[in-house]
Design a protein around this motif. Structure first.
Motif, PDB file in Angstrom:
ATOM      1  N   TYR A   1      73.862  17.383  22.190  1.00 39.59           N
ATOM      2  CA  TYR A   1      74.815  18.445  22.513  1.00 39.59           C
ATOM      3  C   TYR A   1      76.078  18.356  21.662  1.00 39.59           C
ATOM      4  O   TYR A   1      76.737  19.368  21.441  1.00 39.59           O
TER       5      TYR A   1
ATOM      6  N   ASP B   1      66.489  19.009  26.597  1.00 39.68           N
ATOM      7  CA  ASP B   1      67.787  19.071  25.917  1.00 39.68           C
ATOM      8  C   ASP B   1      67.655  19.703  24.539  1.00 39.68           C
ATOM      9  O   ASP B   1      68.459  20.558  24.148  1.00 39.68           O
TER      10      ASP B   1
ATOM     11  N   ILE C   1      67.072  23.460  24.802  1.00 41.04           N
ATOM     12  CA  ILE C   1      68.306  24.186  25.149  1.00 41.04           C
ATOM     13  C   ILE C   1      69.243  24.225  23.958  1.00 41.04           C
ATOM     14  O   ILE C   1      69.802  25.266  23.621  1.00 41.04           O
TER      15      ILE C   1
ATOM     16  N   SER D   1      68.034  26.721  21.449  1.00 39.95           N
ATOM     17  CA  SER D   1      68.230  28.090  21.935  1.00 39.95           C
ATOM     18  C   SER D   1      69.690  28.487  21.826  1.00 39.95           C
ATOM     19  O   SER D   1      70.010  29.618  21.454  1.00 39.95           O
ATOM     20  N   ILE D   2      70.591  27.545  22.152  1.00 40.85           N
ATOM     21  CA  ILE D   2      72.024  27.861  22.115  1.00 40.85           C
ATOM     22  C   ILE D   2      72.440  28.228  20.699  1.00 40.85           C
ATOM     23  O   ILE D   2      73.116  29.237  20.461  1.00 40.85           O
TER      24      ILE D   2
ATOM     25  N   ILE E   1      73.805  35.448  27.506  1.00 40.69           N
ATOM     26  CA  ILE E   1      72.734  34.459  27.676  1.00 40.69           C
ATOM     27  C   ILE E   1      73.172  33.126  27.053  1.00 40.69           C
ATOM     28  O   ILE E   1      72.952  32.057  27.622  1.00 40.69           O
ATOM     29  N   PHE E   2      73.821  33.201  25.893  1.00 40.66           N
ATOM     30  CA  PHE E   2      74.351  32.000  25.239  1.00 40.66           C
ATOM     31  C   PHE E   2      75.284  31.235  26.178  1.00 40.66           C
ATOM     32  O   PHE E   2      75.175  30.015  26.334  1.00 40.66           O
TER      33      PHE E   2
ATOM     34  N   LEU F   1      73.357  29.521  29.010  1.00 40.77           N
ATOM     35  CA  LEU F   1      72.646  28.325  28.549  1.00 40.77           C
ATOM     36  C   LEU F   1      73.616  27.182  28.260  1.00 40.77           C
ATOM     37  O   LEU F   1      73.313  26.013  28.517  1.00 40.77           O
ATOM     38  N   SER F   2      74.817  27.524  27.729  1.00 39.24           N
ATOM     39  CA  SER F   2      75.831  26.477  27.521  1.00 39.24           C
ATOM     40  C   SER F   2      76.200  25.856  28.853  1.00 39.24           C
ATOM     41  O   SER F   2      76.357  24.628  28.950  1.00 39.24           O
TER      42      SER F   2
ATOM     43  N   LEU G   1      74.317  25.597  31.402  1.00 37.82           N
ATOM     44  CA  LEU G   1      73.198  24.734  31.784  1.00 37.82           C
ATOM     45  C   LEU G   1      73.285  23.396  31.036  1.00 37.82           C
ATOM     46  O   LEU G   1      73.072  22.320  31.613  1.00 37.82           O
ATOM     47  N   ALA G   2      73.641  23.460  29.747  1.00 40.34           N
ATOM     48  CA  ALA G   2      73.779  22.233  28.964  1.00 40.34           C
ATOM     49  C   ALA G   2      74.870  21.347  29.551  1.00 40.34           C
ATOM     50  O   ALA G   2      74.738  20.117  29.587  1.00 40.34           O
TER      51      ALA G   2
ATOM     52  N   THR H   1      81.600  33.420  30.864  1.00 40.74           N
ATOM     53  CA  THR H   1      80.462  34.278  30.582  1.00 40.74           C
ATOM     54  C   THR H   1      80.486  35.540  31.436  1.00 40.74           C
ATOM     55  O   THR H   1      80.415  36.647  30.916  1.00 40.74           O
TER      56      THR H   1
END
Lengths: 101, 324
Positions: A11, B9, B12, B15-16, B38-39, B42-43, B45-46, B64
């Motif tokens: 990340y 991970d 994700i 995708s991000i 959506i970005f 997902l962030s 979620l990360a 968001t």
């Protein structure tokens, strides 16, 4: 030696990539709305780096100070976004008036 | 490292990055905003994966949700004033001016250097290093609350949070001034389905928002998350035209914008004295004071975010024209 793929590495690099994408976008895009989007991407990228810095290998609890900083950043960012979008709306209305005249 | 979550991970993360590129490069602006939303999710979620649920909630709700609503509203306004509401494709790209190649290269070089510097700093930094964890853990009994993030936000670094509420207040003042006298794009006509949806979700949103606020002292949640969830009620009311802002409501709105900041600053100043500094709550009342501040700040945040979404100050347009 390959460094271990920890969430912090994955990340962290994601955050840097998102920041870079946002930076390029903010500098090179010409559409106003897209520029705001690009700056918003930069802020999320910076948030990623701070959240990664706060992460500790479980079961240790993460550092709450960077978390609080990111939450503050998110609120400041929406304030800035709202003002930027209001300026965009105003500009576009003025330009539309000029076109009509 | 055979953690099965590593694959999750990686997916994700990819995708991000892909969504970030797509939201800036897709042709249709509406699609760009939806991809951005959506970005953001997902962030969030990360960030849950990085053990930061408070930040994830704030990002999902404010960064968001409310930001997405603001962007879509602005897009609607832009399409209205350029008269391309019925032809979405025509407002996909504003005219692109030619840029000299030198400028393009300079920009690319600059971005590359900044990114490289950032990556070097990140990879070279001590990982999981001692931060403020120990200091915060040590001071937790003095904070009056049981959740470290809330303790940092409302007690140890309350000054930051006070200033953040002031920034939000400044934003709504600026937006009201910028859009003064600007005619509003007529709101899109929403179907019966939306009205039914609003009616069903609104009570649930009120419960969730209040719960987040209340829970903030001991677990994930707090004023900002609760306030932004409650702001969604304002957005639904505005979109469904159940509530139409009238000029006579401005006084009330101003009171609600300011009340969070005023009470926060007031409490901060009043607790000073007797050996304590500004914003240093007396331990026996700390929890009560923090909850009081959080409750009123939540109301201010909710009303301010809804007002930022509405944009224009609700003044009568004909009176405006007469004065001009």
């Amino acid at each position: 030696m390959m460094p271990a793929l920890t969430p912090e590495l994955i990340y962290g690099l994601t955050g840097i990539a998102v920041f870079a994408i946002g930076l390029i976008g903010a500098l090179s895009l010409q559409d106003r709305l897209r520029r705001v989007l690009a700056l918003k991407l930069c802020s999320v990228g910076a948030g990623f780096l701070l959240v990664v810095a706060a992460w500790r290998v479980p079961p240790a609890a993460p550092d709450p100070v960077p978390h609080a900083l990111v939450i503050t950043g998110i609120v400041v960012m929406i304030s800035a976004t709202a003002v930027a979008l209001a300026l965009i709306r105003r500009l576009q209305s003025l330009e539309a008036q000029d076109d009509d005249a | 490292m055979s953690d099965p979550f590593v694959i999750f991970d990686l997916l994700i993360a990819l995708s991000i990055i892909a969504l970030a590129v797509a939201s800036l490069s897709v042709r249709d602006l509406f699609a760009a905003i939806v991809l951005f939303i959506i970005f953001g999710l997902l962030s969030a979620l990360a960030w849950v994966r990085l053990a930061a649920p408070d930040v994830a909630l704030a990002e999902a709700a404010i960064g968001t949700g409310v930001t997405g609503a603001l962007l879509l509203k602005t897009l609607h306004h832009l399409r209205f004033v350029t008269r391309t509401l019925d032809r979405p494709a025509d407002f996909a790209f504003s005219a692109v001016q030619p840029v000299p190649m030198g400028v393009v290269f300079a920009n690319a070089l600059f971005c590359g250097l900044v990114t490289l510097g950032l990556a070097t700093a990140f990879l070279g930094a001590p990982q999981g290093g001692p931060g403020f964890d120990a200091l915060v853990a040590e001071a937790m009994p003095l904070s009056g609350v049981d959740h470290p993030v809330t303790a940092v936000l409302l007690n140890f670094r309350a000054y930051d949070t006070l200033m953040e509420v002031v920034v939000l207040l400044a934003a709504v003042i600026a937006v009201w001034q910028i859009e003064r006298g600007l005619s509003d794009a007529p709101a899109p006509v929403l179907s019966e389905v939306f009205h039914g949806f609003a009616r069903l979700t609104m009570p649930a949103i009120v419960v969730v928002g209040t719960y987040l606020l209340w829970k903030g002292s001991e677990a994930t949640g707090g004023a900002f998350q609760g306030g932004s969830v409650l702001a969604a009620v304002g957005l639904l009311l505005l979109l469904a035209r159940v509530y139409v802002p009238a000029p006579s409501h401005r006084g009330m709105a101003r009171v609600l914008f300011v009340i969070g900041t005023a009470v926060f600053a007031g409490v901060g100043l009043l607790v000073a004295g007797g050996g304590r500094v500004t914003l240093e709550y007396p331990l026996e009342h700390a929890k009560t004071l923090i909850l009081l501040i959080e409750g009123l700040v939540t109301i201010s945040i909710a009303v301010t975010l809804a007002a930022l979404f509405h944009g224009r100050e609700p003044v009568a347009l004909h009176a405006q024209r007469g004065a001009a």
